[in-house]
Scaffold this active site. Structure first.
Site, PDB file in Angstrom:
ATOM      1  N   GLY A 192     -14.669   4.040  -5.505  1.00  0.00           N
ATOM      2  CA  GLY A 192     -14.790   4.925  -4.347  1.00  0.00           C
ATOM      3  C   GLY A 192     -15.739   4.413  -3.281  1.00  0.00           C
ATOM      4  N   LYS A 237      -3.640  -2.000   1.800  1.00  0.00           N
ATOM      5  CA  LYS A 237      -3.389  -1.438   0.459  1.00  0.00           C
ATOM      6  C   LYS A 237      -4.678  -1.454  -0.376  1.00  0.00           C
ATOM      7  CE  LYS A 237       1.570  -2.397   0.053  1.00  0.00           C
ATOM      8  NZ  LYS A 237       1.860  -3.262   1.221  1.00  0.00           N
TER       9      LYS A 237
HETATM   10  O1  C5P Z   1      11.102  -7.888   5.732  1.00  0.00           O
HETATM   11  P1  C5P Z   1      11.136  -6.447   5.332  1.00  0.00           P
HETATM   12  O2  C5P Z   1      11.801  -5.556   6.381  1.00  0.00           O
HETATM   13  O3  C5P Z   1      11.680  -6.228   3.941  1.00  0.00           O
HETATM   14  O4  C5P Z   1       9.584  -6.051   5.322  1.00  0.00           O
HETATM   15  C1  C5P Z   1       9.127  -4.821   4.843  1.00  0.00           C
HETATM   16  C2  C5P Z   1       7.638  -4.752   4.978  1.00  0.00           C
HETATM   17  O5  C5P Z   1       7.187  -3.544   4.357  1.00  0.00           O
HETATM   18  C3  C5P Z   1       6.863  -5.860   4.297  1.00  0.00           C
HETATM   19  O6  C5P Z   1       5.694  -6.089   5.078  1.00  0.00           O
HETATM   20  C4  C5P Z   1       6.469  -5.303   2.951  1.00  0.00           C
HETATM   21  O7  C5P Z   1       5.263  -5.819   2.460  1.00  0.00           O
HETATM   22  C5  C5P Z   1       6.286  -3.825   3.302  1.00  0.00           C
HETATM   23  N1  C5P Z   1       6.472  -2.910   2.178  1.00  0.00           N
HETATM   24  C6  C5P Z   1       7.639  -2.835   1.434  1.00  0.00           C
HETATM   25  N2  C5P Z   1       7.758  -1.960   0.398  1.00  0.00           N
HETATM   26  C7  C5P Z   1       6.744  -1.161   0.075  1.00  0.00           C
HETATM   27  C8  C5P Z   1       5.553  -1.216   0.807  1.00  0.00           C
HETATM   28  C9  C5P Z   1       5.449  -2.113   1.862  1.00  0.00           C
HETATM   29  O8  C5P Z   1       8.584  -3.541   1.721  1.00  0.00           O
HETATM   30  N3  C5P Z   1       6.888  -0.289  -0.911  1.00  0.00           N
END
Ligand code: C5P
Length: 229
Positions: free
Chosen positions: A69, A64
């Site tokens: 830039g 992330k």
């Molecule tokens: O455990 P879970 O299935 O909720 O994990 C979802 C993963 O996706 C985590 O690594 C979290 O940081 C990531 N993530 C998220 N929502 C976002 C971006 C990334 O849950 N908007």
């Protein structure tokens, strides 16, 4: 026989590389794609990702990135040199344009993080954004396409609206995936694996439903089954 489907990324949100290694071992041939995020990246996660690549797995580094830039460009170049498959940067036009330059001719695919799903309307207002989340998401999707990004990360509930306005090969990667009746945890906007794909997601990110399951391999197999149902 291998059951894996490279569209399923398992999030290795674990406190140590040795725990992540154990989970990968338990999942065996059922999972071929892994996401390594901010918890593991600073404590050996990058090197672990390279070992996974050497085993033939797909690796998604969820950095992330969000900086000036020049720094984003150089960071993306460093990460592209690791041979990773996916990288996230925040979906701001200047950040994305720099990441696209830094990726160069490598095969690294870039995903824009549109609006974090943890931000609700009140939180967006407090930062100074006056658009609603969906308007902001759609503007950033448009800017991601314009910047030459390969895709975005979004809630599965936004996938259909995004799919309607992006090129067919644009990646839509959705966390917030839960089995019917599964625990949502802190995820607010969830869908089942099959529904997320039907809505237009190209890839799914699943963490705790697999990593916290009593039998992670069986949990992964159930998700793979639901993906094709
Ligand atoms: O455990 P879970 O299935 O909720 O994990 C979802 C993963 O996706 C985590 O690594 C979290 O940081 C990531 N993530 C998220 N929502 C976002 C971006 C990334 O849950 N908007």
């Amino acid at each position: 026989m291998s059951y894996s489907d490279s569209r399923l990324y398992v999030a290795l949100d674990l406190p140590s590389v040795s725990e992540a290694e154990n989970l990968v071992k338990v999942l065996g041939d059922s999972v071929s794609s892994y996401k390594i995020g901010l918890q593991l990246l600073p404590i050996g996660g990058v090197e672990f990702g390279q070992r996974l690549k050497a085993q033939g797995k797909q690796v998604f580094y969820d950095f992330k990135l969000h900086d000036i830039g020049a720094t984003v460009e150089k960071a993306t170049r460093s990460i592209a040199g690791l041979g990773a498959d996916l990288l996230t940067v925040h979906a701001r036009p200047d950040v994305m344009q720099s990441a696209v330059i830094g990726r160069g001719e490598s095969s690294l695919k870039l995903l824009g993080v549109t609006v974090l799903t943890s931000l609700d309307q009140a939180a967006l207002g407090a930062i100074g954004y006056h658009d609603d989340a969906m308007t902001l998401v759609m503007r950033r999707v448009e800017q991601s396409v314009e910047a030459g990004m390969d895709g975005v990360v979004s809630s599965p509930l936004e996938a259909a609206a995004i799919r309607a306005v992006v090129p067919d090969d644009f990646l839509i990667v959705t966390p917030g995936v839960r089995m019917p009746g599964g625990e949502a945890g802190d995820q607010k906007r969830i869908a089942t694996p099959g529904d997320a794909l039907k809505s237009g997601a190209s890839h799914l990110v699943v963490g705790r439903p697999i990593s916290a399951a009593k039998d992670p391999r069986q949990a992964a197999l159930n998700i793979l089954d639901n993906m094709t149902s």
